[in-house]
Design an enzyme around this catalytic site. Structure first.
Site, PDB file in Angstrom:
ATOM      1  CG  HIS A  74      33.826 -57.763 -68.505  1.00  0.00           C
ATOM      2  ND1 HIS A  74      33.589 -58.576 -67.429  1.00  0.00           N
ATOM      3  CD2 HIS A  74      33.223 -58.365 -69.554  1.00  0.00           C
ATOM      4  CE1 HIS A  74      32.873 -59.623 -67.809  1.00  0.00           C
ATOM      5  NE2 HIS A  74      32.645 -59.536 -69.103  1.00  0.00           N
ATOM      6  CG  ASP A  76      32.629 -55.926 -64.434  1.00  0.00           C
ATOM      7  OD1 ASP A  76      33.196 -56.123 -65.523  1.00  0.00           O
ATOM      8  OD2 ASP A  76      31.440 -55.561 -64.344  1.00  0.00           O
ATOM      9  CG  ASP A 107      31.287 -63.393 -68.598  1.00  0.00           C
ATOM     10  OD1 ASP A 107      31.872 -62.474 -69.191  1.00  0.00           O
ATOM     11  OD2 ASP A 107      30.082 -63.342 -68.289  1.00  0.00           O
ATOM     12  CD  GLU A 148      29.785 -57.045 -70.026  1.00  0.00           C
ATOM     13  OE1 GLU A 148      29.113 -57.239 -71.042  1.00  0.00           O
ATOM     14  OE2 GLU A 148      29.721 -57.783 -69.029  1.00  0.00           O
ATOM     15  CD  GLU A 149      29.225 -59.863 -66.320  1.00  0.00           C
ATOM     16  OE1 GLU A 149      28.015 -59.740 -66.580  1.00  0.00           O
ATOM     17  OE2 GLU A 149      29.951 -60.746 -66.824  1.00  0.00           O
ATOM     18  CD  GLU A 177      31.415 -60.641 -72.688  1.00  0.00           C
ATOM     19  OE1 GLU A 177      31.109 -61.712 -72.130  1.00  0.00           O
ATOM     20  OE2 GLU A 177      31.629 -59.587 -72.073  1.00  0.00           O
ATOM     21  CG  HIS A 362      26.654 -64.785 -65.745  1.00  0.00           C
ATOM     22  ND1 HIS A 362      25.772 -63.756 -65.956  1.00  0.00           N
ATOM     23  CD2 HIS A 362      27.829 -64.366 -66.249  1.00  0.00           C
ATOM     24  CE1 HIS A 362      26.398 -62.745 -66.575  1.00  0.00           C
ATOM     25  NE2 HIS A 362      27.643 -63.111 -66.763  1.00  0.00           N
TER      26      HIS A 362
HETATM   27 ZN   LIG Z   1      31.330 -60.902 -69.992  1.00  0.00          ZN
END
Ligand SMILES: [Zn+2]
Length: 394
Positions: A74, A76, A107, A148-149, A177, A362
């Protein structure tokens, strides 16, 4: 244009796009341009119902023969939080002392860049007179989403439906991931526990605290119910899964007084369940424990995902061996962590996850050593090399 073979510069180009879900901010164009240069046939899918923000998705394939090895990822990212808290701005992609800083560094823009760079290096070393490399006896594909997020409604799940409608088959998939705990090569994921929440409520009788009967007190009854769920472990670990976790995440009474017994109490539980259970069988087990102490309650469920496992076999071995080729370290098989788009892909083909280090995902100051991007590129290149040698995917 020359193939992109440097994962670091490509990751920086991606990080500089402020692609906080559902915004794309040019990130998918960076991916598509790099893949088109390598000769991939690219399909852009912009998805979303009327009124929803449109989501950018991309499916790209190099080669026409099977089997088809897919990389899923991903572009995003989650929001950066207060940007003033970052030591280096979250969308500037600065490098200091060999560390690349930025939202999405691990990520998972870094992994997307590493896979593309791995293909670029294969192409550079194996290209024919026309400067192009086309896999023979297999194909490579990428499924990249911008959702995805976020809610993940208009992302991987819908691209997989589109692929199925076209009769396009993917035979095995690596999701990029971040999986490693301390160094590249320590961990790959072969499944995930299921995730389910339960919203429990109990009605009692409102009364003066001086005169109330204990058995009518909704709080007392809730405590007994929660004790029934938490007094003993739900189960034990299995071959590939940790024990099921059941956590009480909130208890709500909202009583502002000291002299009134409240008429109602509510609580929420969250479970992460292993392969001894389905969501349905775990609901039955939990209700059995509750019924044993008090049958007069209500519970409502929300299932975020069932557990799944890619049984150790040809594909897990292929990826683990490729990691060992490149890093000298055989990764442990894990099913820990939160959910990912592997939960959709597993309905279509064997899927494992291997990417960067997950220590800063994150978080403020998300970062990756530049050396890790090189190491991950080497892992993906080792995987493609094994497939190109004719090793089976499944
Ligand atoms: Zn991810």
């Amino acid at each position: 244009m020359a193939p992109r073979t440097d994962p670091v510069e490509l990751a920086r180009d991606l990080i500089r796009c402020r692609s906080v879900t559902p915004d794309d901010s040019g990130a998918m164009d960076v991916v598509e341009t790099a893949l088109s240069t390598l000769g991939f046939e690219c399909h852009r899918l912009t998805l979303g119902e009327a009124g929803d923000p449109p989501i950018e998705n991309l499916y790209a394939r190099l080669g026409t023969e099977g089997p088809n090895l897919c990389f899923a990822g991903h572009t995003d990212v989650v929001p950066p939080g207060d940007e003033a808290d970052w030591t280096h701005p979250p969308f500037a992609a600065e490098i200091h002392d060999g560390i690349l800083y930025g939202r999405g560094a691990v990520d998972m823009k870094g992994a997307v860049a590493s896979f593309i760079a791995a293909v670029g290096r294969m192409a550079t070393s194996l290209a024919g007179p026309d400067g192009r490399w086309t896999p023979s006896g297999f194909s490579l594909s990428l499924l990249i989403t911008g959702d995805e997020e976020g809610p993940a409604f208009n992302g991987t799940r819908r691209v997989l439906e589109w692929l199925a409608d076209r009769g396009e088959r993917i035979d095995a998939c690596v999701v990029g991931e971040p999986t490693n705990a301390t160094r590249i090569g320590d961990t790959m994921k072969i499944g995930r526990r299921g995730s389910m929440s339960g919203f429990l409520s109990v009605e009692g009788a409102q009364a003066h605290a001086a005169y109330a009967r204990s058995e009518d007190n909704a709080v007392h009854r809730m405590i007994a119910l929660l004790h029934a769920l938490t007094a003993a472990p739900i189960d034990e670990a299995t071959d590939h899964f940790d024990p099921t976790s059941l956590q009480v995440v909130t208890v709500d009474v909202g009583n502002p007084t000291v002299n009134v017994v409240p008429p109602r109490a509510a609580a929420t539980i969250n479970t992460r369940f292993n392969d001894r259970h389905t969501s349905a069988s775990l609901q039955a087990l939990i209700c059995e424990k509750l019924d044993a102490v008090d049958r007069d309650y209500a519970i409502r469920w929300h299932v975020s995902g069932e557990n799944f496992l890619t049984e150790p076999g040809v594909f897990t071995e292929l990826v683990a061996s490729s990691v060992a080729d490149a890093t000298g370290s055989r990764p442990a098989y894990s099913t820990s962590g939160g959910s990912s788009d592997a939960r959709f892909i597993r309905h279509h083909c064997p899927v494992v996850e291997f990417g960067l280090n997950n220590a800063t995902i994150h978080k403020t100051n998300e970062q990756t050593p530049v050396a890790d991007l090189e190491a991950l590129t080497a892992v993906y290149q080792a995987l493609i090399t094994r497939v190109a040698r004719g090793e089976p995917l499944v």
